[in-house]
Design a protein around this motif. Structure first.
Motif, PDB file in Angstrom:
ATOM      1  N   ALA A  56       0.784  -1.284   0.052  1.00 52.52           N
ATOM      2  CA  ALA A  56      -0.034  -0.103  -0.242  1.00 52.52           C
ATOM      3  C   ALA A  56       0.834   1.162   0.108  1.00 52.52           C
ATOM      4  CB  ALA A  56      -0.873  -0.011   1.124  1.00 52.52           C
ATOM      5  N   GLU A  57       1.894   1.257   0.820  1.00 49.57           N
ATOM      6  CA  GLU A  57       2.712   2.377   0.919  1.00 49.57           C
ATOM      7  C   GLU A  57       3.689   2.573  -0.535  1.00 49.57           C
ATOM      8  OE1 GLU A  57       5.272   1.854   4.517  1.00 49.57           O
ATOM      9  OE2 GLU A  57       3.730   2.310   5.781  1.00 49.57           O
ATOM     10  N   PHE A  58       3.789   1.546  -1.250  1.00 47.65           N
ATOM     11  CA  PHE A  58       4.589   1.611  -2.494  1.00 47.65           C
ATOM     12  C   PHE A  58       3.744   2.271  -3.479  1.00 47.65           C
ATOM     13  CE2 PHE A  58       5.605  -0.472  -6.368  1.00 47.65           C
ATOM     14  CZ  PHE A  58       6.926  -0.071  -6.855  1.00 47.65           C
ATOM     15  N   GLY A  59       2.439   2.044  -3.615  1.00 53.31           N
ATOM     16  CA  GLY A  59       1.949   2.266  -4.924  1.00 53.31           C
ATOM     17  C   GLY A  59       1.207   3.633  -5.113  1.00 53.31           C
ATOM     18  N   ASP A  60       1.747   4.146  -6.388  1.00 54.34           N
ATOM     19  CA  ASP A  60       0.684   5.332  -6.534  1.00 54.34           C
ATOM     20  C   ASP A  60      -0.710   5.217  -6.926  1.00 54.34           C
ATOM     21  OD1 ASP A  60       3.426   6.862  -7.117  1.00 54.34           O
ATOM     22  OD2 ASP A  60       3.674   5.829  -8.892  1.00 54.34           O
ATOM     23  N   VAL A  61      -1.111   3.987  -7.069  1.00 53.99           N
ATOM     24  CA  VAL A  61      -2.205   3.383  -7.132  1.00 53.99           C
ATOM     25  C   VAL A  61      -2.483   2.021  -6.576  1.00 53.99           C
ATOM     26  CG1 VAL A  61      -1.804   2.392  -9.530  1.00 53.99           C
ATOM     27  CG2 VAL A  61      -4.387   3.035  -8.677  1.00 53.99           C
ATOM     28  N   ILE A  62      -3.379   1.671  -6.003  1.00 51.21           N
ATOM     29  CA  ILE A  62      -3.342   0.315  -5.372  1.00 51.21           C
ATOM     30  C   ILE A  62      -4.524  -0.333  -5.713  1.00 51.21           C
ATOM     31  CG2 ILE A  62      -4.246  -0.700  -3.279  1.00 51.21           C
ATOM     32  CD1 ILE A  62      -2.939   2.333  -1.934  1.00 51.21           C
ATOM     33  N   LEU A  63      -4.194  -1.790  -6.022  1.00 51.56           N
ATOM     34  CA  LEU A  63      -5.474  -2.838  -6.658  1.00 51.56           C
ATOM     35  C   LEU A  63      -5.705  -3.227  -5.408  1.00 51.56           C
ATOM     36  CD1 LEU A  63      -7.164  -4.161  -8.769  1.00 51.56           C
ATOM     37  CD2 LEU A  63      -4.847  -5.742  -9.053  1.00 51.56           C
ATOM     38  N   LEU A  64      -7.052  -3.482  -5.166  1.00 46.17           N
ATOM     39  CA  LEU A  64      -7.615  -4.220  -4.045  1.00 46.17           C
ATOM     40  C   LEU A  64      -8.233  -5.675  -4.714  1.00 46.17           C
ATOM     41  CD1 LEU A  64      -8.486  -4.956  -1.205  1.00 46.17           C
ATOM     42  CD2 LEU A  64     -10.557  -3.763  -1.597  1.00 46.17           C
ATOM     43  N   ALA A  65      -7.448  -6.802  -4.670  1.00 50.03           N
ATOM     44  CA  ALA A  65      -7.686  -7.879  -5.278  1.00 50.03           C
ATOM     45  C   ALA A  65      -7.951  -8.952  -4.370  1.00 50.03           C
ATOM     46  CB  ALA A  65      -6.904  -8.254  -6.419  1.00 50.03           C
ATOM     47  N   VAL A  66      -8.668  -9.070  -3.449  1.00 49.06           N
ATOM     48  CA  VAL A  66      -9.054 -10.236  -2.266  1.00 49.06           C
ATOM     49  C   VAL A  66     -10.306 -10.739  -2.306  1.00 49.06           C
ATOM     50  CG1 VAL A  66      -6.915  -9.381  -1.018  1.00 49.06           C
ATOM     51  CG2 VAL A  66      -9.387  -8.745  -0.614  1.00 49.06           C
ATOM     52  N   TRP A  67     -10.792 -11.941  -1.743  1.00 49.15           N
ATOM     53  CA  TRP A  67     -12.058 -12.268  -1.603  1.00 49.15           C
ATOM     54  C   TRP A  67     -12.695 -11.138  -0.675  1.00 49.15           C
ATOM     55  CZ3 TRP A  67     -13.921 -15.941  -4.476  1.00 49.15           C
ATOM     56  CH2 TRP A  67     -13.111 -17.070  -4.920  1.00 49.15           C
ATOM     57  N   TYR A  68     -14.000 -10.998  -1.143  1.00 49.37           N
ATOM     58  CA  TYR A  68     -14.722  -9.931  -0.693  1.00 49.37           C
ATOM     59  C   TYR A  68     -14.803 -10.133   0.968  1.00 49.37           C
ATOM     60  CZ  TYR A  68     -18.817  -7.201   1.385  1.00 49.37           C
ATOM     61  OH  TYR A  68     -19.377  -6.090   2.124  1.00 49.37           O
ATOM     62  N   GLU A  69     -14.849 -11.181   1.576  1.00 51.24           N
ATOM     63  CA  GLU A  69     -15.040 -11.639   3.117  1.00 51.24           C
ATOM     64  C   GLU A  69     -13.657 -11.045   3.642  1.00 51.24           C
ATOM     65  OE1 GLU A  69     -17.499 -14.447   0.766  1.00 51.24           O
ATOM     66  OE2 GLU A  69     -15.352 -13.862   0.630  1.00 51.24           O
ATOM     67  N   GLY A  70     -12.561 -10.772   3.057  1.00 48.37           N
ATOM     68  CA  GLY A  70     -11.354 -10.380   3.664  1.00 48.37           C
ATOM     69  C   GLY A  70     -11.087  -8.895   3.599  1.00 48.37           C
ATOM     70  N   VAL A  71     -12.010  -8.167   2.881  1.00 49.21           N
ATOM     71  CA  VAL A  71     -11.824  -6.861   2.506  1.00 49.21           C
ATOM     72  C   VAL A  71     -11.526  -5.855   3.697  1.00 49.21           C
ATOM     73  CG1 VAL A  71     -12.764  -4.928   1.736  1.00 49.21           C
ATOM     74  CG2 VAL A  71     -12.857  -6.687   0.133  1.00 49.21           C
ATOM     75  N   GLN A  72     -12.293  -5.729   4.645  1.00 49.35           N
ATOM     76  CA  GLN A  72     -12.054  -5.199   5.821  1.00 49.35           C
ATOM     77  C   GLN A  72     -10.706  -5.320   6.713  1.00 49.35           C
ATOM     78  OE1 GLN A  72     -13.850  -2.392   6.384  1.00 49.35           O
ATOM     79  NE2 GLN A  72     -15.130  -3.067   4.208  1.00 49.35           N
ATOM     80  N   ASP A  73     -10.327  -6.623   7.002  1.00 46.41           N
ATOM     81  CA  ASP A  73      -9.239  -7.091   7.480  1.00 46.41           C
ATOM     82  C   ASP A  73      -8.081  -6.551   6.717  1.00 46.41           C
ATOM     83  OD1 ASP A  73     -10.283  -8.161   9.699  1.00 46.41           O
ATOM     84  OD2 ASP A  73     -10.345 -10.164   8.937  1.00 46.41           O
ATOM     85  N   VAL A  74      -7.983  -6.795   5.308  1.00 44.57           N
ATOM     86  CA  VAL A  74      -6.918  -6.336   4.421  1.00 44.57           C
ATOM     87  C   VAL A  74      -6.780  -4.841   4.555  1.00 44.57           C
ATOM     88  CG1 VAL A  74      -6.265  -6.151   2.097  1.00 44.57           C
ATOM     89  CG2 VAL A  74      -6.927  -8.446   2.900  1.00 44.57           C
ATOM     90  N   LEU A  75      -7.873  -4.216   4.515  1.00 44.56           N
ATOM     91  CA  LEU A  75      -7.743  -2.694   4.437  1.00 44.56           C
ATOM     92  C   LEU A  75      -7.150  -2.159   5.970  1.00 44.56           C
ATOM     93  CD1 LEU A  75     -11.268  -1.551   2.983  1.00 44.56           C
ATOM     94  CD2 LEU A  75      -8.812  -1.619   1.877  1.00 44.56           C
ATOM     95  N   ARG A  76      -7.488  -2.799   6.929  1.00 41.88           N
ATOM     96  CA  ARG A  76      -6.965  -2.497   8.203  1.00 41.88           C
ATOM     97  C   ARG A  76      -5.642  -2.875   8.398  1.00 41.88           C
ATOM     98  NH1 ARG A  76     -11.907  -4.260  10.314  1.00 41.88           N
ATOM     99  NH2 ARG A  76     -11.257  -6.220  10.380  1.00 41.88           N
ATOM    100  N   GLU A  77      -5.185  -3.826   7.723  1.00 43.50           N
ATOM    101  CA  GLU A  77      -3.428  -4.381   7.828  1.00 43.50           C
ATOM    102  C   GLU A  77      -2.713  -2.979   6.704  1.00 43.50           C
ATOM    103  OE1 GLU A  77      -2.377  -8.094   7.612  1.00 43.50           O
ATOM    104  OE2 GLU A  77      -4.338  -8.754   8.547  1.00 43.50           O
TER     105      GLU A  77
END
Length: 218
Positions: A56-77
């Motif tokens: 996340a810190e690396f990207g000028d743009v970020i692709l969120l490509a995970v299963w929907y169930e894990g979205v909130q945990d991934v965003l927090r991390e």
């Protein structure tokens, strides 16, 4: 462009591989960093892997490509994403494709935007990962159209460029409030495919749709 990819599954692999071939710098992040590193090694072209926060810190743009169930945990991390350009290709669906997991509430894209504060663009969620591995995705002589839903013009311009890098044509899907319609469309189409139907047969040629539609290819 530097692209941080949250996820190390098939969609992350397919899209990021194409962008790496176009000269973009890629860093994968996963909850298991070893998976991200292994994927980066397969992709090559200078791609790197590590934690979700590092991607996340690396990207000028970020692709969120995970299963929907894990979205909130991934965003927090992933850490702070306020104001960042984030592409959401998730789909909140499951068999038998009669309702969405977001049914009765905001779309998945809106939930991502609200949770992260990012400038979210909904895109790339209509097609199976195998389509994004095509070079380029062309059907019946026409390049694939990719609808985009988002509220921020700068973010939309960035994603339109990434769509073009795949050999596809960006399509104006409206604001982020329309992302729920795009997510529901995906679930409906997948339900037809699973039932053995051909969804393309239900779409009439533009001249029969009324109005003067904008062409999606030259």
């Amino acid at each position: 462009m530097r692209i941080g990819v949250l996820g190390a599954g098939n969609m992350a692999d397919a899209l990021a591989t194409q962008w790496a071939r176009k000269g973009h710098e890629i860093r994968f992040g996963a909850r298991t960093p070893g998976k991200a590193t292994a994927l980066a090694e397969r992709v090559g072209r200078g791609a790197a892997g590590g934690t979700l926060r590092e991607a996340a810190e690396f990207g000028d743009v970020i692709l969120l490509a995970v299963w929907y169930e894990g979205v909130q945990d991934v965003l927090r991390e992933a850490g702070p994403l306020v104001g960042r350009v984030l592409i959401d290709c998730t789909n909140p669906m499951e068999p038998p494709f009669e309702t969405l997991k977001t049914d009765g509430g905001p779309s998945a894209a809106r939930r991502v935007a609200d949770a992260s504060g990012a400038r979210v663009v909904k895109a790339f969620n209509l097609c199976h990962e195998s389509v994004w591995r095509m070079t380029p995705p062309v059907f019946g002589g026409r390049p694939l159209g990719v609808p985009l839903c988002g509220d921020d013009e700068e973010a939309l311009a960035v994603v339109r460029g990434l769509v073009a890098d795949l050999g596809c044509v960006p399509m104006a899907g409206g604001g982020l409030e329309r992302a729920g319609l795009l997510e529901a469309t995906t679930a409906f189409l997948v339900g037809l495919w699973v039932a053995g139907e051909d969804p393309s047969a239900m779409v009439t040629p533009p001249e029969y749709a009324g109005g003067d539609p904008r062409p999606t290819s030259g």
